[in-house]
Design a protein around this motif. Sequence first.
Motif, PDB file in Angstrom:
ATOM      1  N   LYS A 450     -54.255 -19.511  -6.543  1.00 14.95           N
ATOM      2  CA  LYS A 450     -54.755 -20.884  -7.000  1.00 14.95           C
ATOM      3  C   LYS A 450     -53.726 -22.166  -7.080  1.00 14.95           C
ATOM      4  O   LYS A 450     -53.690 -23.024  -7.620  1.00 14.95           O
ATOM      5  CB  LYS A 450     -55.251 -20.756  -8.509  1.00 14.95           C
ATOM      6  CG  LYS A 450     -56.310 -19.862  -8.779  1.00 14.95           C
ATOM      7  CD  LYS A 450     -56.621 -19.777 -10.446  1.00 14.95           C
ATOM      8  CE  LYS A 450     -57.886 -18.738 -10.454  1.00 14.95           C
ATOM      9  NZ  LYS A 450     -57.924 -18.564 -12.090  1.00 14.95           N
ATOM     10  N   GLY A 451     -52.639 -21.759  -6.168  1.00 17.42           N
ATOM     11  CA  GLY A 451     -51.614 -22.620  -6.088  1.00 17.42           C
ATOM     12  C   GLY A 451     -50.670 -22.219  -4.918  1.00 17.42           C
ATOM     13  O   GLY A 451     -51.107 -21.435  -3.889  1.00 17.42           O
ATOM     14  N   PHE A 452     -49.313 -22.675  -5.107  1.00 14.72           N
ATOM     15  CA  PHE A 452     -48.325 -22.293  -4.297  1.00 14.72           C
ATOM     16  C   PHE A 452     -47.072 -21.363  -5.183  1.00 14.72           C
ATOM     17  O   PHE A 452     -46.694 -22.062  -6.142  1.00 14.72           O
ATOM     18  CB  PHE A 452     -47.831 -23.621  -3.750  1.00 14.72           C
ATOM     19  CG  PHE A 452     -48.708 -24.199  -2.800  1.00 14.72           C
ATOM     20  CD1 PHE A 452     -48.649 -24.191  -1.315  1.00 14.72           C
ATOM     21  CD2 PHE A 452     -49.789 -25.014  -3.329  1.00 14.72           C
ATOM     22  CE1 PHE A 452     -49.626 -24.723  -0.659  1.00 14.72           C
ATOM     23  CE2 PHE A 452     -50.520 -25.798  -2.446  1.00 14.72           C
ATOM     24  CZ  PHE A 452     -50.620 -25.583  -1.084  1.00 14.72           C
ATOM     25  N   ALA A 453     -46.908 -20.315  -4.343  1.00 17.78           N
ATOM     26  CA  ALA A 453     -45.903 -19.588  -5.164  1.00 17.78           C
ATOM     27  C   ALA A 453     -44.547 -20.160  -4.673  1.00 17.78           C
ATOM     28  O   ALA A 453     -44.388 -20.628  -3.393  1.00 17.78           O
ATOM     29  CB  ALA A 453     -45.830 -18.108  -4.593  1.00 17.78           C
ATOM     30  N   ASP A 454     -43.427 -20.080  -5.571  1.00 16.46           N
ATOM     31  CA  ASP A 454     -42.208 -20.880  -5.151  1.00 16.46           C
ATOM     32  C   ASP A 454     -41.424 -20.225  -4.139  1.00 16.46           C
ATOM     33  O   ASP A 454     -41.076 -20.686  -2.921  1.00 16.46           O
ATOM     34  CB  ASP A 454     -41.274 -20.973  -6.418  1.00 16.46           C
ATOM     35  CG  ASP A 454     -41.541 -22.091  -7.349  1.00 16.46           C
ATOM     36  OD1 ASP A 454     -42.153 -22.874  -7.066  1.00 16.46           O
ATOM     37  OD2 ASP A 454     -41.274 -21.842  -8.737  1.00 16.46           O
ATOM     38  N   LEU A 455     -41.476 -18.943  -4.014  1.00 17.48           N
ATOM     39  CA  LEU A 455     -40.775 -18.061  -3.095  1.00 17.48           C
ATOM     40  C   LEU A 455     -41.455 -16.822  -2.801  1.00 17.48           C
ATOM     41  O   LEU A 455     -41.778 -16.081  -3.836  1.00 17.48           O
ATOM     42  CB  LEU A 455     -39.334 -17.875  -3.545  1.00 17.48           C
ATOM     43  CG  LEU A 455     -38.490 -17.774  -2.385  1.00 17.48           C
ATOM     44  CD1 LEU A 455     -38.020 -18.698  -1.327  1.00 17.48           C
ATOM     45  CD2 LEU A 455     -37.245 -17.200  -2.977  1.00 17.48           C
ATOM     46  N   GLN A 484     -47.329 -17.509 -14.902  1.00 18.03           N
ATOM     47  CA  GLN A 484     -47.764 -18.169 -13.930  1.00 18.03           C
ATOM     48  C   GLN A 484     -47.946 -17.346 -12.912  1.00 18.03           C
ATOM     49  O   GLN A 484     -49.449 -17.797 -12.254  1.00 18.03           O
ATOM     50  CB  GLN A 484     -46.910 -19.438 -13.603  1.00 18.03           C
ATOM     51  CG  GLN A 484     -47.455 -20.481 -12.521  1.00 18.03           C
ATOM     52  CD  GLN A 484     -46.468 -21.701 -12.422  1.00 18.03           C
ATOM     53  OE1 GLN A 484     -46.073 -22.215 -13.381  1.00 18.03           O
ATOM     54  NE2 GLN A 484     -46.339 -22.063 -11.089  1.00 18.03           N
ATOM     55  N   ILE A 485     -47.207 -16.605 -12.361  1.00 17.29           N
ATOM     56  CA  ILE A 485     -47.565 -15.928 -11.291  1.00 17.29           C
ATOM     57  C   ILE A 485     -48.909 -14.958 -11.471  1.00 17.29           C
ATOM     58  O   ILE A 485     -49.995 -15.002 -10.416  1.00 17.29           O
ATOM     59  CB  ILE A 485     -46.679 -14.673 -10.973  1.00 17.29           C
ATOM     60  CG1 ILE A 485     -45.264 -15.511 -10.490  1.00 17.29           C
ATOM     61  CG2 ILE A 485     -46.875 -13.715 -10.029  1.00 17.29           C
ATOM     62  CD1 ILE A 485     -43.940 -14.343 -10.412  1.00 17.29           C
ATOM     63  N   LYS A 486     -49.047 -14.420 -12.601  1.00 22.00           N
ATOM     64  CA  LYS A 486     -50.459 -13.666 -12.781  1.00 22.00           C
ATOM     65  C   LYS A 486     -51.724 -14.645 -13.006  1.00 22.00           C
ATOM     66  O   LYS A 486     -52.572 -14.529 -12.388  1.00 22.00           O
ATOM     67  CB  LYS A 486     -50.240 -12.808 -14.091  1.00 22.00           C
ATOM     68  CG  LYS A 486     -49.187 -12.018 -14.018  1.00 22.00           C
ATOM     69  CD  LYS A 486     -48.897 -11.090 -15.252  1.00 22.00           C
ATOM     70  CE  LYS A 486     -47.890  -9.943 -15.128  1.00 22.00           C
ATOM     71  NZ  LYS A 486     -47.730  -9.456 -16.443  1.00 22.00           N
ATOM     72  N   GLU A 487     -51.350 -15.715 -13.826  1.00 22.82           N
ATOM     73  CA  GLU A 487     -52.470 -16.645 -13.994  1.00 22.82           C
ATOM     74  C   GLU A 487     -52.882 -17.355 -12.900  1.00 22.82           C
ATOM     75  O   GLU A 487     -54.323 -17.476 -12.537  1.00 22.82           O
ATOM     76  CB  GLU A 487     -52.164 -17.628 -15.045  1.00 22.82           C
ATOM     77  CG  GLU A 487     -51.952 -17.172 -16.542  1.00 22.82           C
ATOM     78  CD  GLU A 487     -51.214 -18.213 -17.428  1.00 22.82           C
ATOM     79  OE1 GLU A 487     -50.962 -19.327 -16.908  1.00 22.82           O
ATOM     80  OE2 GLU A 487     -50.915 -17.761 -18.506  1.00 22.82           O
ATOM     81  N   LYS A 488     -52.191 -17.616 -11.831  1.00 24.25           N
ATOM     82  CA  LYS A 488     -52.500 -18.251 -10.561  1.00 24.25           C
ATOM     83  C   LYS A 488     -52.701 -17.289  -9.569  1.00 24.25           C
ATOM     84  O   LYS A 488     -53.151 -17.687  -8.332  1.00 24.25           O
ATOM     85  CB  LYS A 488     -51.566 -19.357 -10.202  1.00 24.25           C
ATOM     86  CG  LYS A 488     -51.453 -20.277 -11.336  1.00 24.25           C
ATOM     87  CD  LYS A 488     -50.833 -21.791 -10.823  1.00 24.25           C
ATOM     88  CE  LYS A 488     -51.056 -23.058 -11.360  1.00 24.25           C
ATOM     89  NZ  LYS A 488     -50.422 -24.100 -10.948  1.00 24.25           N
ATOM     90  N   ASN A 489     -52.575 -16.129  -9.861  1.00 20.33           N
ATOM     91  CA  ASN A 489     -52.868 -14.933  -8.916  1.00 20.33           C
ATOM     92  C   ASN A 489     -52.223 -15.065  -7.700  1.00 20.33           C
ATOM     93  O   ASN A 489     -52.911 -15.078  -6.525  1.00 20.33           O
ATOM     94  CB  ASN A 489     -54.546 -14.674  -8.606  1.00 20.33           C
ATOM     95  CG  ASN A 489     -55.005 -13.857  -8.009  1.00 20.33           C
ATOM     96  OD1 ASN A 489     -54.091 -12.409  -8.091  1.00 20.33           O
ATOM     97  ND2 ASN A 489     -56.173 -13.484  -7.151  1.00 20.33           N
ATOM     98  N   TYR A 490     -50.918 -15.363  -7.575  1.00 16.89           N
ATOM     99  CA  TYR A 490     -49.982 -15.338  -6.378  1.00 16.89           C
ATOM    100  C   TYR A 490     -50.206 -14.327  -5.492  1.00 16.89           C
ATOM    101  O   TYR A 490     -49.991 -14.536  -4.192  1.00 16.89           O
ATOM    102  CB  TYR A 490     -48.653 -15.587  -6.608  1.00 16.89           C
ATOM    103  CG  TYR A 490     -48.516 -17.427  -7.303  1.00 16.89           C
ATOM    104  CD1 TYR A 490     -49.617 -18.180  -6.763  1.00 16.89           C
ATOM    105  CD2 TYR A 490     -47.627 -17.674  -8.294  1.00 16.89           C
ATOM    106  CE1 TYR A 490     -49.452 -19.508  -7.415  1.00 16.89           C
ATOM    107  CE2 TYR A 490     -47.336 -18.891  -8.594  1.00 16.89           C
ATOM    108  CZ  TYR A 490     -48.128 -20.066  -8.196  1.00 16.89           C
ATOM    109  OH  TYR A 490     -48.086 -21.167  -8.739  1.00 16.89           O
TER     110      TYR A 490
END
Length: 524
Positions: A450-455, A484-490
């Motif tokens: 649901k977004g952009f992972a930093d790295l 955030q990693i989990k909630e946005k499913n990176y």
Amino acid sequence: MGTYINIGNAGFQSARNSEYVDKSGLIAVVNRTLFSEARFSCVTRCRRFGKSMAAKMLYAYYDKWCDSRSLFEDLEIARDSGFEKHLNKYPVIYLDVTGFVTRFRDETIVRKVDAELRAEIQTVYPDIPLREGDDLMSYLVRVVDETRQPFIFIIDEWDAICREFQAGTSAMDEYVNWLRRMFKDVNSSSVFAGVYMTGILPVKKYKTESALNNFIEYSMVEPVNMAPFFGFTKEEVKGLAAKHKMDFDDLEKWYDGYKIGDEQSMFNPNSVMRAIASRRCRSFWAFTGSFESVAKYINMNFDGLKDDIIKMLAGGTSMVDPTGFTNDMSVVRNRDDVLTVLIHLGYLSFDWVKGECRIPNLEVAGEMVNAVKANEWSYVMKSLDASRQLLQATIDGDEEAVAEGIAATHSTGTSILSYNDENSLACVIGIAYYYARDKYSIHREFPSGKGFADLVMIPRKNVDSPALVIELKYNRDADSAIRQIKEKNYPEGIAEYKDNLLLVGISYDRETKTHSCRIEKFRA
């Protein structure tokens, strides 16, 4: 056989007898410029990117004194409608300027160029005598008047004199005036069916105007429709890798990364061929001869240039405006000029849409690190040297060691990096994980879930290490980064690594000036 005219096609024959990647489509592009307002072409690219090979190919194709049909009939150009029209139809003059620079280092060099070309061309036209006071252009005018055959003029390393003699010297001024005499004279369009100059730098500018403003310029900054011929494409390298049973992923990480015009992925051709010949990938960049210049340029630190170099070593990009550069390596006035020089030399890749530059690949990154070492940026080198241990600590799940490693990089980098937001934190993280790029493909702002992972760090082929999703937080704890990693499913963007994936949260608290880290193994 001559040196400057009637030299035959042996140069291109040698290329065809070796491993050859078909770049003959360039001929069709040049053919369409002949006898037109666009007949004067200056095609520049960095060292070891096939400039001389292209010049030899063009000579073999156009030269009327040899039969080159067998060299081209199985290549792409043979399928072009203009192939027969121009094949071996013109008298061709070939000038490699480096041959003069290595022999003559005084102010008479341009006069030597003119005299030697004039004398040899006269041997091919013995019935058209030289007259007292003739220069090369006046003699060529008479030759064309009598033969009714205009010339093709090919100049290799046109800017060698510009690199040897600084702006303002009499040799440099005389050379520019000679070029103007040859190619901006009232008779130039009737004497030359086409002119193809190649070198590293585009035509020199005086103030804001090109010294030869009738030339169409194609460069690493603005290749126009020549971009596919500036290097090897991904498909071409895949074909070479399959043919020679080489690992394409290795070739890609070492030699890819050049965005040239609309071409998104271009490889250094010389390095690819040398890697195939030696059966292993390594840096061949040191043999380009431009390292000392790069070390000198990046130490100037115009307008925070060091910050830009470090940011790019960390995997980031820097904005650059190449339009003000005078195309003279001895006249470097600001940060944009330095970055533009590095683009023309091939140390940086330029995205003309975004106006950004970056370090293209592992080969060039290694040479940039060498330049940093030469300039004794000890604070950066400490961080780079420590990055090997940091990667292993991350893989081992040693949260304390990772936090300490990031803190050490932060501490050694504060002399040049303003550390006040997540972008700065991302730069520090990039430097801290610098050596990971040998084993990993590293992606910043990776689109996933649901977004952009930093790295996101994806293990390269045949590397038995976990993938890493790293999220950064500024003035928030590391646990919030994991959430955030989990909630946005990176992890969704790298689903194939879900069985071997680590989630890494890294934070910096500005009040306490402390770093923290959380590492979890991903569980679907």
